[in-house]
Design an enzyme around this catalytic site. Structure first.
Site, short mmCIF file in Angstrom:
data_model
loop_
_atom_site.label_atom_id
_atom_site.label_comp_id
_atom_site.label_asym_id
_atom_site.label_seq_id
_atom_site.Cartn_x
_atom_site.Cartn_y
_atom_site.Cartn_z
N CYS A 179 60.09 49.72 -42.12
CA CYS A 179 60.86 50.00 -43.32
C CYS A 179 62.32 49.74 -43.01
O CYS A 179 62.81 50.09 -41.93
CB CYS A 179 60.65 51.46 -43.76
SG CYS A 179 61.56 51.89 -45.26
N HIS B 191 54.30 49.87 -51.18
CA HIS B 191 55.31 50.46 -50.28
C HIS B 191 56.58 50.81 -51.08
O HIS B 191 57.16 51.88 -50.89
CB HIS B 191 55.60 49.46 -49.15
CG HIS B 191 56.68 49.87 -48.19
ND1 HIS B 191 56.43 50.16 -46.86
CD2 HIS B 191 58.03 50.01 -48.36
CE1 HIS B 191 57.58 50.48 -46.26
NE2 HIS B 191 58.56 50.39 -47.14
N GLU B 192 56.98 49.91 -51.98
CA GLU B 192 58.22 50.14 -52.76
C GLU B 192 58.02 51.23 -53.81
O GLU B 192 58.92 52.05 -54.03
CB GLU B 192 58.71 48.85 -53.42
CG GLU B 192 58.94 47.67 -52.47
CD GLU B 192 59.71 47.98 -51.21
OE1 GLU B 192 60.54 48.93 -51.23
OE2 GLU B 192 59.49 47.31 -50.19
N HIS C 45 58.48 54.55 -52.40
CA HIS C 45 59.88 54.99 -52.29
C HIS C 45 60.36 55.67 -53.57
O HIS C 45 61.18 56.58 -53.53
CB HIS C 45 60.80 53.81 -51.98
CG HIS C 45 60.81 53.40 -50.53
ND1 HIS C 45 61.07 54.27 -49.50
CD2 HIS C 45 60.60 52.19 -49.93
CE1 HIS C 45 61.02 53.62 -48.34
NE2 HIS C 45 60.73 52.35 -48.57
#
Ligand code: UDB
Ligand code: ZN
Length: 184
Positions: free
Chosen positions: A110, A153-154, A157
């Site tokens: 990351c 993954h984004e 966040h």
């Protein structure tokens, strides 16, 4: 232009905050932030710009990583057929996903995490994402392979979730049931 100094690191509370929906139509200010995220991922993959500005080459970036707790992200990545997946999205939402899982065989990293944390990160193999583009168009993206991994993954966040939250602490490389390994 965004640089590594704008990217907050693990331990910053914003990375553990659930980001707020962006009111649509997006304001010019929010559009500028989203354009900056996309510019970062594109420029950081250009070796000249990356080396000049000291950028770590990124394939995705979410607004919380530049300390903006709003639901926006950018992805700029090619798939296994060399098709480019370049997206700048407001309020992305996974509306459906496969039962089958997928993971990067080499694990994840990351831009907000400086050390490497080994282990498989199980994700959905295929996702359908609904979102709004910079032009204000509603889109539905059907993604698999690396682009599907990046967008999950984004989106994590945006929900205050880090990739290592998904790693099995006792057995980081335990085979993932019903899954496909993605090799880089
Ligand atoms: C990345 N890049 O950009 F499978 F050609 C990572 C970093 C943290 C290592 C820079 C990456 O995984 N590149 C890559 C992967 C491949 C094939 C290839 C290049 N991110 C973005 C990020 O931190 N966003 O918040 C982490 C990635 C881990 C899985 C998807 C995103
Ligand atoms: Zn990340």
């Amino acid at each position: 232009m965004l640089t590594m100094e704008d990217i907050i690191r693990d331990g910053h509370p914003t990375l553990r905050t659930v980001a707020k929906e962006v009111p649509l139509p997006a304001s010019e200010e929010d559009k500028k932030i989203l354009k900056d995220l996309l510019e970062y991922v594109i420029s950081s993959q250009n070796p000249e710009i990356a080396s000049e500005k000291g950028l770590r080459p990124g394939i995705g970036l979410a607004a919380p990583q530049i300390n903006v707790p709003k639901r926006m992200l950018a992805v700029h990545v090619t798939d296994e057929k060399d098709n480019l997946h370049s997206y700048a999205l407001f309020n992305p939402k996974i509306i459906s996903h496969s039962v089958e899982k997928a993971y990067l065989a080499s694990g994840e990293g990351c831009l907000s995490v400086d050390e490497s944390i080994p282990g498989f990160v199980p994700r959905y193999a295929r996702v359908t994402v609904k979102a709004t583009t910079l032009d204000g168009e509603e889109v539905q993206l059907r993604l698999k392979g690396l682009p599907a991994i990046v967008i999950q993954h984004e989106i994590d966040h945006l929900n205050g979730v880090m990739f290592y939250d998904h790693i099995n602490k006792d057995a980081p490389f335990e085979p993932v049931e019903n899954s496909i390994a993605i090799e880089r």
